[in-house]
Enzyme design. Structure first.
Site, PDB file in Angstrom:
ATOM      1  N   GLU A 118       5.362   2.455   8.548  1.00  0.00           N
ATOM      2  CA  GLU A 118       4.053   2.986   8.921  1.00  0.00           C
ATOM      3  C   GLU A 118       4.175   4.468   9.256  1.00  0.00           C
ATOM      4  O   GLU A 118       5.060   4.865  10.014  1.00  0.00           O
ATOM      5  CB  GLU A 118       3.520   2.227  10.133  1.00  0.00           C
ATOM      6  CG  GLU A 118       2.177   2.727  10.643  1.00  0.00           C
ATOM      7  CD  GLU A 118       1.743   1.980  11.886  1.00  0.00           C
ATOM      8  OE1 GLU A 118       1.220   0.864  11.753  1.00  0.00           O
ATOM      9  OE2 GLU A 118       1.956   2.515  13.004  1.00  0.00           O
ATOM     10  N   LYS A 137       6.984   0.106  12.587  1.00  0.00           N
ATOM     11  CA  LYS A 137       5.740   0.608  13.151  1.00  0.00           C
ATOM     12  C   LYS A 137       6.009   1.666  14.216  1.00  0.00           C
ATOM     13  O   LYS A 137       7.170   2.001  14.479  1.00  0.00           O
ATOM     14  CB  LYS A 137       4.919  -0.561  13.714  1.00  0.00           C
ATOM     15  CG  LYS A 137       4.466  -1.548  12.616  1.00  0.00           C
ATOM     16  CD  LYS A 137       3.709  -2.703  13.179  1.00  0.00           C
ATOM     17  CE  LYS A 137       2.360  -2.295  13.736  1.00  0.00           C
ATOM     18  NZ  LYS A 137       1.426  -1.820  12.692  1.00  0.00           N
ATOM     19  N   ASP A 179      -1.480   4.884   8.038  1.00  0.00           N
ATOM     20  CA  ASP A 179      -2.278   4.421   9.163  1.00  0.00           C
ATOM     21  C   ASP A 179      -3.373   5.416   9.514  1.00  0.00           C
ATOM     22  O   ASP A 179      -3.115   6.557   9.897  1.00  0.00           O
ATOM     23  CB  ASP A 179      -1.373   4.186  10.380  1.00  0.00           C
ATOM     24  CG  ASP A 179      -2.111   3.547  11.533  1.00  0.00           C
ATOM     25  OD1 ASP A 179      -2.939   2.652  11.281  1.00  0.00           O
ATOM     26  OD2 ASP A 179      -1.872   3.942  12.690  1.00  0.00           O
ATOM     27  N   LYS A 208      -1.910 -11.096  11.793  1.00  0.00           N
ATOM     28  CA  LYS A 208      -2.909 -11.364  12.837  1.00  0.00           C
ATOM     29  C   LYS A 208      -3.603 -12.684  12.537  1.00  0.00           C
ATOM     30  O   LYS A 208      -4.767 -12.746  12.139  1.00  0.00           O
ATOM     31  CB  LYS A 208      -3.904 -10.206  12.913  1.00  0.00           C
ATOM     32  CG  LYS A 208      -3.248  -8.887  13.327  1.00  0.00           C
ATOM     33  CD  LYS A 208      -4.221  -7.734  13.284  1.00  0.00           C
ATOM     34  CE  LYS A 208      -3.532  -6.420  13.642  1.00  0.00           C
ATOM     35  NZ  LYS A 208      -4.436  -5.256  13.537  1.00  0.00           N
ATOM     36  N   ARG A 216     -15.096 -33.875  12.685  1.00  0.00           N
ATOM     37  CA  ARG A 216     -15.053 -32.559  13.318  1.00  0.00           C
ATOM     38  C   ARG A 216     -13.746 -31.836  13.024  1.00  0.00           C
ATOM     39  O   ARG A 216     -13.745 -30.632  12.743  1.00  0.00           O
ATOM     40  CB  ARG A 216     -15.233 -32.702  14.828  1.00  0.00           C
ATOM     41  CG  ARG A 216     -15.364 -31.407  15.591  1.00  0.00           C
ATOM     42  CD  ARG A 216     -16.666 -30.716  15.287  1.00  0.00           C
ATOM     43  NE  ARG A 216     -16.587 -29.744  14.189  1.00  0.00           N
ATOM     44  CZ  ARG A 216     -17.617 -29.415  13.438  1.00  0.00           C
ATOM     45  NH1 ARG A 216     -18.801 -29.955  13.636  1.00  0.00           N
ATOM     46  NH2 ARG A 216     -17.477 -28.536  12.472  1.00  0.00           N
TER      47      ARG A 216
END
Length: 339
Positions: free
Chosen positions: A242, A213, A263, A181, A146
Site C-alpha cells: 500500500e 500496509k 490508497d 472485511k 429463517r
C-alpha cells in the site's frame, strides 16, 4: 432428495495475488461431508468446502433452536403434515447461496425432501421470481426457514452489490475486488457471493499473500524496507504494498513489488501512477471509490478496484419463503399429501 446436476455460476474467481488456488476443494472433503453427496458435490464445484457449509448450517440451526424446539411450529402444525414452500425474490437482484440454503434445510429435515431449482447462483432475478421450491415436512421447513433465508438474503445482497460494480466496469480491464472485511466465520461464503456477482477475490487469509500496509511501513521503518523484509522471509508469496504517495510508488516499483495498492489517490494521481508504473506491477485503487466514479478510476488503467463495502456494508436482497396453499379435496377437506 432430488438433486439434478445443475452447474453453478462461478463468474470471476480469485485475483492474481491470491494464494488460495482458486478455492479448490479436495475430493475427500465431499466424501467426508454429511450432506447428500450430490448436493455436496455441487457445493464443491462452486469452490466451497462442503464440510464448512455443513458446519455453518448446523451452527445456524443450533443457534435458532438454542437446545429446544420450534415451539410455534410444533404447537400449530401436525407432525406428519407435508408442504411445498417457494423461495421467491421480492426485489430484483443477483442470487447467491441457493445450495447453502439447501444445506441448512437438509440438516433440519427429518425426512427426505424434494427440491426444484428454478435459477442458479449468479443469475439475475426479478421481483416475484421463484428461486427454489422445497417439499418436505411442514414443521421442518418452517424450523429451517429463517436460518436458510438469513444466509441466502445476505449472500444475494453481496452478489447484487458486486454486480452493480462489475456492470460499472464493463468495457474496461479493471475488476472489482473484495477485502478481508468479512463476517467472522462466513468469509468463504461471502467471497463466493462476490464471485457470483462478477467480482474477484483478494487473499482469503493472512497466509495467502502479503499486504504491506501503513502500520507495517511504520514498524519496518519505510515502505521499501517493509517490502524487502517480506520478500526475504517469504520469497515464494506474492506481495502487495500500500502506498500513499507517488514517491512511495517509485520506491516499491523499483524494489519489485508484484501489486501496489494506491490508497486514496485521486483519478488524476492514479493516471500518473499508471504511467509511472508502466506495466511493471499490477495496480489496485482503494478509497474514494463509489459506483458512480468507478468507471473514471477504471479508465485510468488500474487493474483492480478494492471495495471493502461489498462484504461489510451490502444490504440484503429481500427473499421470502411462502408455503403453497394445501390442495382441497372434492368434499372441501384438505387433501392428503405424501413426499
Amino acid at each position: 432428495m432430488s438433486t439434478p446436476d445443475l452447474p453453478l455460476a462461478d463468474d470471476g474467481g480469485c485475483g492474481d495475488a491470491c494464494g488460495c488456488a482458486g478455492g479448490a476443494t479436495a475430493a475427500d472433503d465431499v466424501l467426508e461431508c454429511g450432506l447428500d453427496p450430490a448436493l455436496a458435490q455441487l457445493i464443491a464445484d462452486a469452490g466451497l468446502d462442503p464440510v464448512l457449509v455443513e458446519d455453518i448450517a448446523h451452527m445456524a440451526i443450533a443457534e435458532d433452536l438454542d437446545g429446544g424446539v420450534d415451539v410455534t411450529s410444533v404447537a400449530t402444525i401436525p407432525e406428519d403434515a407435508v408442504a411445498t414452500g417457494d423461495f421467491t425474490a421480492r426485489e430484483a437482484g443477483v442470487v447467491a447461496g441457493l445450495r447453502v440454503a439447501e444445506a441448512v434445510l437438509s440438516v433440519v429435515c427429518e425426512d427426505e425432501f424434494e427440491v426444484e431449482r428454478h435459477v442458479e447462483d449468479g443469475d439475475r432475478v426479478v421481483a416475484g421470481q421463484p428461486l427454489l421450491s422445497v417439499t418436505t415436512r411442514t414443521r421442518d421447513l418452517l424450523t429451517g426457514e429463517r436460518s436458510a433465508l438469513n444466509l441466502l438474503c445476505r449472500l444475494s445482497g453481496i452478489a447484487t452489490a458486486t454486480r452493480a460494480w462489475a456492470d460499472a466496469l464493463e468495457g474496461t480491464k479493471a475488476k472489482v475486488r473484495d477485502t478481508r472485511k468479512t463476517t467472522p466465520g462466513l468469509r468463504a461464503l461471502e467471497k463466493f457471493a462476490v464471485r457470483c456477482g462478477g467480482g474477484v477475490n483478494h487473499r482469503m487469509a493472512l497466509s495467502d499473500a502479503a499486504l504491506v500496509k501503513d502500520n507495517h511501513v511504520v514498524a519496518a521503518g519505510g515502505v521499501a524496507e517493509a517490502f524487502e523484509a517480506v520478500r526475504e522471509e517469504f520469497p515464494e508469496l506474492p506481495i502487495e504494498v500500500e502506498v500513499d504517495t507517488l514517491h512511495q510508488l517509485r520506491e516499491v516499483v523499483d524494489a519489485g513489488a508484484d501489486l501496489i495498492l494506491l490508497d486514496n489517490f485521486t483519478p488524476e494521481e492514479t493516471e500518473e501512477a499508471v504511467a509511472l508504473t508502466a506495466g511493471r506491477a499490477l495496480l489496485e485503487s482503494s478509497g474514494r471509490l463509489t459506483v458512480e466514479n468507478a468507471e473514471v478510476y477504471a479508465r485510468t488503467g488500474v487493474d483492480y478496484l478494492a471495495v471493502g463495502g461489498l462484504t461489510h456494508s451490502s444490504p440484503i436482497l429481500d427473499i421470502g419463503l411462502d408455503l403453497r396453499a394445501a390442495p382441497v379435496a372434492a368434499d372441501g377437506s384438505a387433501a392428503e399429501r405424501a413426499v
